[in-house]
Design a protein around this motif. Sequence first.
Motif, PDB file in Angstrom:
ATOM      1  N   VAL A  34       0.815  -1.214   0.000  1.00 51.96           N
ATOM      2  CA  VAL A  34       0.000   0.000   0.000  1.00 51.96           C
ATOM      3  C   VAL A  34       0.851   1.268   0.000  1.00 51.96           C
ATOM      4  O   VAL A  34       0.435   2.296  -0.546  1.00 51.96           O
ATOM      5  CB  VAL A  34      -0.971   0.027   1.202  1.00 51.96           C
ATOM      6  CG1 VAL A  34      -1.951  -1.123   1.113  1.00 51.96           C
ATOM      7  CG2 VAL A  34      -0.229   0.002   2.527  1.00 51.96           C
ATOM      8  N   SER A  35       2.047   1.201   0.594  1.00 51.76           N
ATOM      9  CA  SER A  35       2.879   2.406   0.655  1.00 51.76           C
ATOM     10  C   SER A  35       3.920   2.440  -0.449  1.00 51.76           C
ATOM     11  O   SER A  35       4.067   3.447  -1.149  1.00 51.76           O
ATOM     12  CB  SER A  35       3.566   2.509   2.018  1.00 51.76           C
ATOM     13  OG  SER A  35       4.388   1.372   2.252  1.00 51.76           O
ATOM     14  N   LEU A  38       1.553   1.136  -4.168  1.00 56.48           N
ATOM     15  CA  LEU A  38       0.431   2.018  -4.489  1.00 56.48           C
ATOM     16  C   LEU A  38       0.684   3.468  -4.094  1.00 56.48           C
ATOM     17  O   LEU A  38       0.089   4.378  -4.670  1.00 56.48           O
ATOM     18  CB  LEU A  38      -0.840   1.523  -3.789  1.00 56.48           C
ATOM     19  CG  LEU A  38      -1.340   0.124  -4.162  1.00 56.48           C
ATOM     20  CD1 LEU A  38      -2.618  -0.196  -3.394  1.00 56.48           C
ATOM     21  CD2 LEU A  38      -1.581   0.011  -5.663  1.00 56.48           C
ATOM     22  N   GLY A  39       1.548   3.674  -3.116  1.00 53.22           N
ATOM     23  CA  GLY A  39       1.780   5.025  -2.623  1.00 53.22           C
ATOM     24  C   GLY A  39       0.596   5.596  -1.866  1.00 53.22           C
ATOM     25  O   GLY A  39       0.438   6.814  -1.772  1.00 53.22           O
ATOM     26  N   LEU A  40      -0.231   4.702  -1.313  1.00 52.83           N
ATOM     27  CA  LEU A  40      -1.438   5.128  -0.583  1.00 52.83           C
ATOM     28  C   LEU A  40      -1.492   4.424   0.770  1.00 52.83           C
ATOM     29  O   LEU A  40      -2.304   3.513   0.988  1.00 52.83           O
ATOM     30  CB  LEU A  40      -2.699   4.803  -1.392  1.00 52.83           C
ATOM     31  CG  LEU A  40      -2.845   5.508  -2.741  1.00 52.83           C
ATOM     32  CD1 LEU A  40      -3.992   4.902  -3.540  1.00 52.83           C
ATOM     33  CD2 LEU A  40      -3.083   7.000  -2.521  1.00 52.83           C
ATOM     34  N   ALA A  42      -2.762   5.179   3.433  1.00 49.93           N
ATOM     35  CA  ALA A  42      -4.054   5.299   4.118  1.00 49.93           C
ATOM     36  C   ALA A  42      -4.974   4.120   3.817  1.00 49.93           C
ATOM     37  O   ALA A  42      -5.958   3.894   4.534  1.00 49.93           O
ATOM     38  CB  ALA A  42      -4.736   6.601   3.715  1.00 49.93           C
ATOM     39  N   LEU A  43      -4.655   3.357   2.770  1.00 49.16           N
ATOM     40  CA  LEU A  43      -5.489   2.211   2.410  1.00 49.16           C
ATOM     41  C   LEU A  43      -5.136   0.953   3.201  1.00 49.16           C
ATOM     42  O   LEU A  43      -5.741  -0.097   2.974  1.00 49.16           O
ATOM     43  CB  LEU A  43      -5.357   1.908   0.914  1.00 49.16           C
ATOM     44  CG  LEU A  43      -6.000   2.903  -0.048  1.00 49.16           C
ATOM     45  CD1 LEU A  43      -5.769   2.462  -1.487  1.00 49.16           C
ATOM     46  CD2 LEU A  43      -7.492   3.037   0.231  1.00 49.16           C
ATOM     47  N   THR A  46      -8.002  -0.509   4.995  1.00 52.75           N
ATOM     48  CA  THR A  46      -9.012  -0.936   4.024  1.00 52.75           C
ATOM     49  C   THR A  46      -8.739  -2.361   3.571  1.00 52.75           C
ATOM     50  O   THR A  46      -9.646  -3.206   3.526  1.00 52.75           O
ATOM     51  CB  THR A  46      -9.017   0.007   2.812  1.00 52.75           C
ATOM     52  OG1 THR A  46      -9.250   1.342   3.246  1.00 52.75           O
ATOM     53  CG2 THR A  46     -10.087  -0.414   1.816  1.00 52.75           C
ATOM     54  N   TRP A 345     -15.313   7.355   4.984  1.00 57.13           N
ATOM     55  CA  TRP A 345     -14.241   7.985   4.210  1.00 57.13           C
ATOM     56  C   TRP A 345     -14.724   9.307   3.616  1.00 57.13           C
ATOM     57  O   TRP A 345     -13.976  10.278   3.557  1.00 57.13           O
ATOM     58  CB  TRP A 345     -13.793   7.067   3.071  1.00 57.13           C
ATOM     59  CG  TRP A 345     -13.396   5.689   3.497  1.00 57.13           C
ATOM     60  CD1 TRP A 345     -13.024   5.284   4.747  1.00 57.13           C
ATOM     61  CD2 TRP A 345     -13.346   4.522   2.673  1.00 57.13           C
ATOM     62  NE1 TRP A 345     -12.745   3.946   4.755  1.00 57.13           N
ATOM     63  CE2 TRP A 345     -12.925   3.443   3.501  1.00 57.13           C
ATOM     64  CE3 TRP A 345     -13.595   4.271   1.327  1.00 57.13           C
ATOM     65  CZ2 TRP A 345     -12.764   2.149   3.021  1.00 57.13           C
ATOM     66  CZ3 TRP A 345     -13.427   2.986   0.840  1.00 57.13           C
ATOM     67  CH2 TRP A 345     -13.018   1.940   1.681  1.00 57.13           C
TER      68      TRP A 345
END
Length: 366
Positions: A34-35, A38-40, A42-43, A46, A345
């Motif tokens: 995710v980091s 995806l570079g996200l 915060a997911l 999820t 969200w």
Amino acid sequence: MTLYEFVDGVWNILTLTRGPHQQDLYIHVLSYFVSGVLGLPALFFTFVAFVYGYFFAGSLVIALRGWRSVQLPVFTLLLVITFLLLKNIEGVNTVRTWTGLWVLVYACLRYHETGRWRYVLLMACPPFIHIGWAIMVIPAFIVLIFGSRPVLYSALFFASSVTTFLPSGALEAQFNRTEVGASMLRSYQRDERGDVGASVYRAFTQGTGGVRIWRVLRNAGVQKWALNVFVLTVVASGVYLLSMSAFQQKIFSIGLLMITLSNSMWFISAVSNRSWIAGAVFIGLAFIMWRLAQGNQLRVPLMRRLYPVGIGLSMVLFVPYLAFNASTFLDFPSVFLLGMPFAVWLEPDINMTIKEALRFFLLPIM
């Protein structure tokens, strides 16, 4: 996290020499995905919730087939609710431990139902989600290899309830051979078996110090009495040996062996407590599947008069634990976990617990 750090972390985890900031493979891989990919970041939760929800919901779908056509007596219905609340959607907050539980439950249900070997691979996944499952997954593989042995497993369970099988000193020495094992042994609370009767007596004679009585009784371990009475009832009435299908027997057997493991690992309370919950979940799901398969015409092979008494007594003893788990279910998970989790969200301010939602909708009516 760079690719080199990710690969190095995977190696350290697999060789049980993980660094201070590295956890189990599940979190390590998911965090990098995710980091780093995806570079996200915060997911992260999820994806955690999706994995947990998939295996949790999938397990319940299997266990609750045929529910609509069956009318259950009150005590049996309360027992079903008790077992379903043992570890429900609020377990997602721990990320690792209870995700591992539901992955194992789903894998066992699917394998023993279909016989497909891909689910055996899934059964081997929980230790990579939480290292503690390297121990707690053993009962599932014992049943996988040796099958269901109701008489033997029942004898082991009842023997473990009154004595100990495993030498604590030898096991501690084995744990200390690896960095991860030594770290687990230091961090997990270790204590001796408490006297449940004495704890209950103190609660009623000296008060609870402002703590709710069901929390005191739950901490005292009354639920273990309840489960012992329940298992004794199911075994003595012939349900486990004579009435359950081969599929249901195997799920119940896994639960019995997990409780046996819990009793035997008393000197590492974190493992003991978690394996007890896991065992109770397996036992509960096996009972639910058997009872729903019975339909409205209950057939108990032996001691028919004992069965309702044992079920009723175990449920009475389970009441504090049911109240505690119901309170946890109402107080902690967001109501939006039951549906539309994306709503939070979009508008974080509308988030509320299940209890808050009930108050919001019911108070105007009352």
